[in-house]
Design an enzyme around this catalytic site. Sequence first.
Site, PDB file in Angstrom:
ATOM      1  N   HIS A 183       0.840  -1.200   0.000  1.00 37.67           N
ATOM      2  CA  HIS A 183       0.000   0.000   0.000  1.00 37.67           C
ATOM      3  C   HIS A 183       0.873   1.247   0.000  1.00 37.67           C
ATOM      4  O   HIS A 183       2.036   1.206   0.416  1.00 37.67           O
ATOM      5  CB  HIS A 183      -0.884   0.054   1.255  1.00 37.67           C
ATOM      6  CG  HIS A 183      -2.003  -0.921   1.284  1.00 37.67           C
ATOM      7  ND1 HIS A 183      -2.229  -1.762   2.365  1.00 37.67           N
ATOM      8  CD2 HIS A 183      -2.987  -1.196   0.388  1.00 37.67           C
ATOM      9  CE1 HIS A 183      -3.298  -2.504   2.127  1.00 37.67           C
ATOM     10  NE2 HIS A 183      -3.775  -2.187   0.937  1.00 37.67           N
ATOM     11  N   CYS A 277      -1.960   1.204   9.612  1.00 38.06           N
ATOM     12  CA  CYS A 277      -2.795   0.119   9.104  1.00 38.06           C
ATOM     13  C   CYS A 277      -3.844  -0.333  10.115  1.00 38.06           C
ATOM     14  O   CYS A 277      -4.912  -0.802   9.730  1.00 38.06           O
ATOM     15  CB  CYS A 277      -1.923  -1.075   8.730  1.00 38.06           C
ATOM     16  SG  CYS A 277      -0.845  -0.808   7.309  1.00 38.06           S
TER      17      CYS A 277
END
Length: 286
Positions: A183, A277
């Site tokens: 990501h 996250c």
Amino acid sequence: MDVSIPKSQHKTVCRTEYGTLQKVILCKPEHMTIKDVINETQKHFEDDNIHVKTANDQHSRLVEALRSHNVEVVLLPVRDGLPEQVFTRDIGFVIGEKAFLSSMTEPIRQGEEAVIKDFFHSQGISYTRMLDTSIEGGDVIIDDDIVYVGISQRTDISAIGQLEEALPEYTIVPVKLHEKFLHLDCVFNIISESEALIYSQAIEPDAADMLAKRYDLIEVPEDEQFTLGTNVLSIGKKTIISLPGNRHVNQQLSKRGYHIIEIDLSEIIKSGGSFRCCTMPLIRGE
């Protein structure tokens, strides 16, 4: 754009990555395991796997730290068969006053959207569902009227058009990542109006040059990228939660006047995510 909105006025509001965190969604790692390997970090730790008690203890310390700084923590219910639920960042995101429901790529994660959808419904939070594309919140980084979107393993370029349609007042900027990186927030994170952490080798050169013109970039070394040195969590007022082992990152931030809260999240990191996250902000102030 004014970010000084009272907590009580909106159910969701996030306009930066560094405004004072007021309300955030987390989920305990009670069913956490490396079952189907879905990222490079998990490949490394597949044989070790996850010690669930240690992961839960570390997660509890993160929750305690947030609450001790007056952050309202919402814990989503855990469900069997969802080993990645701890990574709440990916299942949705807030841009301005609009909430979005992500579209998860990996089958092992696709049940997670239902949990956040149930929460949105229970709280009367309206949201936009991202359809016919893939996008995860770890690829969405906001800075006032700019939204950076990582084009990655988990987020498709087709998501850009949907965001532009939903957010005409924002500039949506795609940032292409090299394939092995999961990501955008694993390699880039904005920590103030003028500063950002970056592992530039993970980002296509044109995009890296664009970011270098906009921010004073703090380069993260390769070993600390592996332990997700960019994936810190800003809770506002130049206070950042970071991993103790990422010494270079922490030293660089301290030199620039940031207060570092060090929390060991090493067990959870085995599955490929760290502080950003594990948190989905609902409300940020100034």
